[in-house]
Enzyme design. Structure first.
Site, mmCIF file in Angstrom:
data_model
loop_
_atom_site.group_PDB
_atom_site.id
_atom_site.type_symbol
_atom_site.label_atom_id
_atom_site.label_comp_id
_atom_site.label_asym_id
_atom_site.label_seq_id
_atom_site.Cartn_x
_atom_site.Cartn_y
_atom_site.Cartn_z
ATOM 1 N N LYS A 96 -47.234 37.569 -5.624
ATOM 2 C CA LYS A 96 -47.920 38.714 -6.252
ATOM 3 C C LYS A 96 -48.877 38.243 -7.349
ATOM 4 C CE LYS A 96 -45.968 41.224 -9.750
ATOM 5 N NZ LYS A 96 -46.834 41.459 -10.906
ATOM 6 N N ASN A 97 -48.377 37.393 -8.256
ATOM 7 C CA ASN A 97 -49.195 37.079 -9.424
ATOM 8 C C ASN A 97 -50.355 36.135 -9.120
ATOM 9 O OD1 ASN A 97 -47.782 38.870 -10.940
ATOM 10 N ND2 ASN A 97 -46.445 37.342 -11.906
ATOM 11 N N ARG A 114 -51.497 45.745 -14.461
ATOM 12 C CA ARG A 114 -51.948 44.816 -15.480
ATOM 13 C C ARG A 114 -53.158 44.010 -15.005
ATOM 14 N NH1 ARG A 114 -51.612 44.946 -20.557
ATOM 15 N NH2 ARG A 114 -52.080 42.952 -21.501
ATOM 16 N N CYS A 133 -46.246 46.836 -16.460
ATOM 17 C CA CYS A 133 -44.909 47.082 -16.984
ATOM 18 C C CYS A 133 -44.898 47.125 -18.510
ATOM 19 C CB CYS A 133 -43.957 45.966 -16.532
ATOM 20 S SG CYS A 133 -43.613 45.972 -14.775
ATOM 21 N N ARG A 160 -48.445 43.478 -25.008
ATOM 22 C CA ARG A 160 -49.387 42.982 -24.012
ATOM 23 C C ARG A 160 -50.867 43.101 -24.433
ATOM 24 N NH1 ARG A 160 -47.160 43.790 -17.991
ATOM 25 N NH2 ARG A 160 -47.897 41.671 -17.908
ATOM 26 N N PRO A 161 -51.225 42.495 -25.568
ATOM 27 C CA PRO A 161 -52.626 42.544 -25.995
ATOM 28 C C PRO A 161 -53.519 41.688 -25.092
ATOM 29 C CG PRO A 161 -51.383 41.052 -27.401
ATOM 30 C CD PRO A 161 -50.396 41.672 -26.464
ATOM 31 N N ILE A 162 -54.840 41.885 -25.197
ATOM 32 C CA ILE A 162 -55.756 41.049 -24.401
ATOM 33 C C ILE A 162 -56.738 40.310 -25.325
ATOM 34 C CG2 ILE A 162 -55.548 42.378 -22.261
ATOM 35 C CD1 ILE A 162 -58.319 43.630 -22.932
ATOM 36 N N ASP A 163 -56.334 40.128 -26.578
ATOM 37 C CA ASP A 163 -57.236 39.493 -27.552
ATOM 38 C C ASP A 163 -57.680 38.090 -27.124
ATOM 39 O OD1 ASP A 163 -54.381 39.074 -28.019
ATOM 40 O OD2 ASP A 163 -54.966 37.841 -29.714
ATOM 41 N N ASP A 179 -39.755 36.118 -15.858
ATOM 42 C CA ASP A 179 -39.652 37.077 -14.746
ATOM 43 C C ASP A 179 -38.332 36.953 -13.977
ATOM 44 O OD1 ASP A 179 -42.159 37.810 -15.510
ATOM 45 O OD2 ASP A 179 -43.196 36.765 -13.910
ATOM 46 N N ILE A 218 -40.947 35.338 -24.397
ATOM 47 C CA ILE A 218 -42.323 35.697 -24.006
ATOM 48 C C ILE A 218 -42.628 37.166 -24.309
ATOM 49 C CG2 ILE A 218 -44.026 35.683 -22.121
ATOM 50 C CD1 ILE A 218 -42.915 32.890 -22.508
ATOM 51 N N ARG A 229 -44.006 47.666 -6.451
ATOM 52 C CA ARG A 229 -45.236 47.025 -6.913
ATOM 53 C C ARG A 229 -45.212 45.533 -6.631
ATOM 54 N NH1 ARG A 229 -45.416 47.299 -12.639
ATOM 55 N NH2 ARG A 229 -46.694 45.504 -12.128
#
Ligand code: EPZ
Length: 418
Positions: A22-23, A92, A116, A121-124, A305, A327, A397
């Site tokens: 998936k990832n 995501r 999820c 879960r920032p995207i900085d 995970d 994490i 998902r």
């Protein structure tokens, strides 16, 4: 609403074949728009995250066709349009379109991604990377406009070895002018798979899989054929299920070195495994397990995970085990539901203390996120009586044909629409 019902305490025997990762898939699909030619990706799992990305491709007027396990993506008539919130928030990985659109058109307009709820879960780090490549970013609430006159190579140090930021910066940098170096890059196998795909299209990326990735910008990418690697988290989930209730349960299509950390933890607690070239069998043996302590870490450490499904295994170990999550700050949401099934677990700060062995009894539980859902399935399979899981959209998902795969090896598991 969909629910999963499990009649537990059945032994599982036979073979489960692992699907494409998936990832990796969720990054490969957006990456495919970087060429103007056709990209064929095979071993693509049929999961709802894939469908959500295909919907975004269609929004961008990209032609997509699917034949059995492969997907053909043709962006010849693509239009760079805004990715609106209903599309971005479905998962995501929609954020990989930010890097890919920026790399291709020097402009991306999209909303904050979903996924999820396992932490802030920032995207900085993604945005800082784009800025280093020459982009400017304007944001209004959840909407981001990322654009550049020209993208140029840069030296980028990631404060955290983020999987998403590493891939997104690669996507933006492959067609930038000059050389980009990503230091403290994440090393996950999915990143190597994406870099190989881009290189197959004509990109010049070296070092993927190490903490320093070098990307020499190229003008054009061309058509290619690519294969998604097997899903190491799916493989790990079924191995843990095998340890809980398998009797010579073979997990096929595995790159065993991708799950070395899990294998050594399974062996440490006493799970007997036969490790083949591309399969692992959980052998038939008495399930008397020892305790262990686990701390999640970036690859090649123990994957966050798999922490949630592994908690279930530790409810069956004799004594006190600990799992520390490093994490994600909100990844113990499975614990209250495991306790409802009869587990003895306390969470303090970021550590769960699990005391076993405990008998689990079926109950009504919730899949609060994807891997929490996998933990509920694992627990339901060993619990006596009936376990009903709601919010199973999370599970669908990420696990292709989970009901069919488990039923085929003897589980009494059904997906119902109510
Ligand atoms: C990927 O998420 C996976 N998702 C996750 O799998 C996995 O748990 C995670 O990597 C870690 O292995 C996908 O690949 C789609 P990160 P990602 O960026 O890329 C912080 C699953 O169950 N961070 O490596 O979003 C972040 O908050 C999913 O399949 C920042 O601070 O994870 C986290 O603490 C869940 N700023 C840490 O870094 C940023 O800009 C690692 O996150 C980015 C991340």
């Amino acid at each position: 609403m969909k629910i999963i019902e499990i009649e537990g305490a059945k032994e599982l025997t036979g073979t489960i074949r692992v699907s494409g990762a998936k990832n990796a898939t969720v990054a490969l699909i957006p990456a495919a728009i970087l060429t103007d030619e056709e990209a064929t990706i095979c071993n693509v799992p049929e999961i709802t995250d894939t469908e959500a990305l295909v919907d975004i491709l269609k929004l961008l007027n990209v032609k997509v066709s699917r034949a059995s396990e492969s997907i053909v993506i043709n962006p010849q008539e693509m239009i760079n349009t805004e990715i609106t919130e209903p599309y971005s928030k479905k998962l995501r990985a929609s954020y990989y379109f930010m890097g890919a659109l920026l790399g291709k058109y020097k402009k991306a307009v999209m909303y904050f991604p979903g996924g999820c709820s396992i932490g802030a879960r920032p995207i900085d780090l993604h945005l800082k990377g784009f800025e280093a490549l020459g982009a400017t970013i304007t944001s209004d609430k959840n909407k981001y406009i990322v654009e550049a006159e020209e993208l140029h190579g840069a030296n980028i140090y990631l404060d955290i070895a983020s999987v998403g930021a590493t891939i997104n910066i690669m996507l933006a940098a492959v067609k930038a002018k000059g050389t980009t170096i990503i230091d403290n890059a994440a090393k996950e196998p999915e990143i190597v798979n994406v870099a190989t795909f881009l290189n197959n299209m004509g990109a010049k990326i070296t070092g993927a899989g190490t903490s320093s990735i070098k990307i020499e910008g190229v003008d054009k990418l061309h058509k290619c054929f690519h294969e998604v690697i097997p899903d190491r988290i799916e493989a790990g989930t079924y191995l843990i299920i095998g340890a809980l209730c398998g009797k010579n349960l073979k997990i096929d299509n595995v790159i065993t070195e991708h799950i070395d950390s899990l294998l050594s933890k399974l062996e440490e607690v006493g799970v007997k495994l036969e490790i083949g070239r591309d399969y692992i069998t959980v052998l038939d043996h008495e399930r008397k397990y020892k305790t262990t302590n686990i701390k999640t870490a970036t690859y090649p450490g123990f994957p966050t995970d798999l922490q949630q499904p592994f908690t279930v295994l530790l409810t069956q170990a004799n004594g006190k085990s600990k799992i520390t999550e490093t994490i994600w700050e909100n990844r113990f949401m499975h614990v209250p539901y495991l306790k409802l099934l009869g587990a003895d677990i306390e969470v303090k700060n970021q550590t769960a203390t699990i005391i076993g062995p405990t008998e689990l009894k079926g109950a009504e539980v919730v899949a609060t996120d994807l891997r929490a859902g996998a933990a509920m399935v694992a627990a339901g399979l060993i619990a006596s009586g009936k376990t009903t899981i709601t919010n199973v959209e999370h599970i669908l998902r990420g696990y292709e044909q989970i009901i069919e795969k488990l039923s085929d090896v003897g589980a009494k598991i059904t997906l119902k629409e109510i």
